[in-house]
Design a protein around this motif. Structure first.
Motif, short mmCIF file in Angstrom:
data_model
loop_
_atom_site.label_atom_id
_atom_site.label_comp_id
_atom_site.label_asym_id
_atom_site.label_seq_id
_atom_site.Cartn_x
_atom_site.Cartn_y
_atom_site.Cartn_z
N ARG A 1 0.81 -1.21 0.00
CA ARG A 1 0.00 0.00 0.00
C ARG A 1 0.84 1.26 0.00
O ARG A 1 0.51 2.25 0.65
N ARG A 2 1.95 1.21 -0.74
CA ARG A 2 2.79 2.41 -0.89
C ARG A 2 2.47 3.07 -2.22
O ARG A 2 2.59 2.46 -3.28
N LYS A 3 2.07 4.32 -2.18
CA LYS A 3 1.70 5.04 -3.40
C LYS A 3 2.94 5.34 -4.26
O LYS A 3 4.03 5.57 -3.71
N PRO A 4 2.78 5.40 -5.59
CA PRO A 4 3.90 5.83 -6.43
C PRO A 4 4.18 7.32 -6.21
O PRO A 4 3.39 8.04 -5.59
N ILE A 5 5.30 7.74 -6.74
CA ILE A 5 5.76 9.12 -6.52
C ILE A 5 5.93 9.81 -7.87
O ILE A 5 6.46 9.24 -8.83
N ALA A 6 5.49 11.10 -7.95
CA ALA A 6 5.69 11.95 -9.14
C ALA A 6 6.66 13.07 -8.77
O ALA A 6 6.23 14.11 -8.26
N PRO A 7 7.97 12.89 -8.97
CA PRO A 7 8.93 13.92 -8.55
C PRO A 7 8.74 15.24 -9.31
O PRO A 7 8.24 15.28 -10.43
N GLY B 1 -4.20 0.19 -8.34
CA GLY B 1 -5.04 1.38 -8.39
C GLY B 1 -4.55 2.54 -7.55
O GLY B 1 -5.29 3.51 -7.35
N LEU B 2 -3.30 2.48 -7.08
CA LEU B 2 -2.78 3.58 -6.29
C LEU B 2 -2.29 4.71 -7.21
O LEU B 2 -1.74 4.46 -8.29
N THR B 3 -2.48 5.94 -6.75
CA THR B 3 -2.13 7.13 -7.55
C THR B 3 -1.27 8.07 -6.72
O THR B 3 -1.54 8.28 -5.53
#
Length: 425
Positions: free
Chosen positions: A51-57, A137-139
């Protein structure tokens, strides 16, 4: 009666056999369970979800005003799951292309092309993107992309040299094109010196990509090439200069077959001269000589473009002396052409001023001779028998325009006839 075997003898063997089969079955079961467990773990690894969300640097980049740039979106997901990208907000001063992702089945960068809108006011632009993990489905939270709008320094685009050619007294025009091929605003002023002139305002202010034309004129006052004139029109771009040069051409020409006047039978001297109008304008040609009294007067005459006229340089017969390197000036209102000519002297010409010698009254008479030429003359008299010179030598020299008196005496014998002629050479 059948023999009987005691049962008690087989029980230990059966017991041991049962234990061995049980152990074998348990071992097989353990192997099967281990195999099943290993396969389950192997297939379940990609779907492991903490349950770790992705990252948008955050992304920062630069683009030239009015140009485009490819921007790399560096999304990341810590579990190694495949990711994809989405644009959240659009830029204010530019536009974006469609997103591209070379390998969407694994983690990888996304790419989008930003094109600036080519306005002059914007300094910075921005938009947002996010990273999505489709498998769970994580954002990510929106990541900001900042685009700094930068300008090239102002730079002058123009031709490196201009060449003019014109007849003296006329003008040649040219248009000097100036363009700001850099950025910002290009300021400048075109300044020239005679014989170059401005036919329009020399100051200019050029935003990026804009052009202007400066009207120039070349009006020569003398023939030949001017010295190169280098101008630097702008304050912002001192590395760019323009070299101007012009050539002045004579508006008319003087053509002769010789620079020496010819002696005529009447002792005058003359030479035909052709004057040609080379220009595109009518000319009024005047002719003057130094000294002024040397030639017969030549009135000024008109000459249409492309036409010619023949005139005569004429020294009248009354002038006898040589004329060495005298100057004739041909001119119009703005141009003068000086040509040197020469004329030979009229040869010594002996003229007898005494019509006849009369010895009837007296035995003496005077012979008067004159040199009507333009140089000194040596002359002599051939005296016949009975005639003698009593004053003046029989051989003498006379300067131009001068005369000589020679006294002669007749002395003959009684039976001799007096001479009827004598020769002077």
């Amino acid at each position: 009666m059948q023999p009987r075997v005691p049962v008690a003898n087989f029980n230990p063997i059966c017991s041991r056999l049962r234990r061995s089969i049980s152990r074998f079955l348990i071992f097989i079961l353990i192997l099967i369970c281990a195999s099943l467990l290993t396969g389950t773990l192997t297939h379940a690894a990609p779907t492991k979800d903490f349950r770790r969300k992705p990252i948008a640097p955050e992304v920062k980049t630069k683009v030239l005003r009015g140009r485009k740039i490819v921007i790399r979106l560096p999304g990341v997901e810590s579990n190694g799951n495949p990711i994809r990208y989405e644009i959240v907000t659009s830029p204010r001063s530019g536009k974006l292309s469609s997103l591209e992702q070379p390998d969407p089945n694994r983690q990888g960068h996304g790419f989008v092309t930003y094109t600036h809108g080519d306005d002059e006011e914007s300094i910075v632009d921005e938009f947002q993107y996010r990273v999505v993990t489709p498998i769970n489905g994580l954002t990510s939270s929106p990541g900001k992309v900042t685009v700094l709008i930068v300008d090239l320094p102002p730079q002058l685009g123009t031709e490196s040299s201009l060449f003019f050619s014109a007849f003296v007294g006329e003008s040649a025009a040219a248009s000097l094109a100036l363009t700001n091929i850099g950025g910002g605003i290009l300021h400048g002023t075109v300044r020239v010196r005679p014989p170059f002139y401005l036919d329009s305002e020399g100051a200019f202010e050029l935003p990026r990509g804009q052009s202007t034309n400066i009207a120039l004129r070349f009006t020569p006052t003398e023939t030949g090439l001017t010295a190169p004139e280098k101008i630097q029109p702008t304050r912002e771009d001192l590395s760019t200069s323009i070299t101007m040069r012009g050539e002045g051409t004579a508006p008319f020409a003087v053509k002769t077959t010789s620079e020496k006047l010819n002696l005529k039978a009447d002792d005058s001297r003359s030479l035909a001269v052709e004057v040609v109008n080379l220009s595109t304008q009518p000319q009024e040609i005047s002719v003057a000589v130094d000294p002024p009294e040397l030639l017969e007067n030549i009135p000024a005459f008109p000459l249409a473009p492309g036409k010619s006229q023949e005139i005569s340089l004429h020294i009248p017969s009354a002038r006898k002396s040589a004329a060495e390197n005298f100057t004739v000036v041909f001119s119009n209102s703005v141009y003068s052409l000086r040509r040197n000519f020469s004329a030979p002297a009229v040869p010594a010409r002996l003229e007898i001023r005494t019509p006849e010698l009369d010895f009837t009254q007296e035995r003496e008479a005077t012979l008067v001779v004159e040199n009507r030429g333009g140089v000194d003359g040596d002359f002599s008299i051939t005296l016949p028998v009975g005639l003698n010179a009593i004053e003046g030598a029989a051989t003498f020299n006379i300067a131009p325009g001068h005369e000589k008196a020679i006294r002669l005496r007749l002395k003959t014998k009684n039976d001799e006839m007096p001479p009827t002629e004598l020769h002077v050479i």
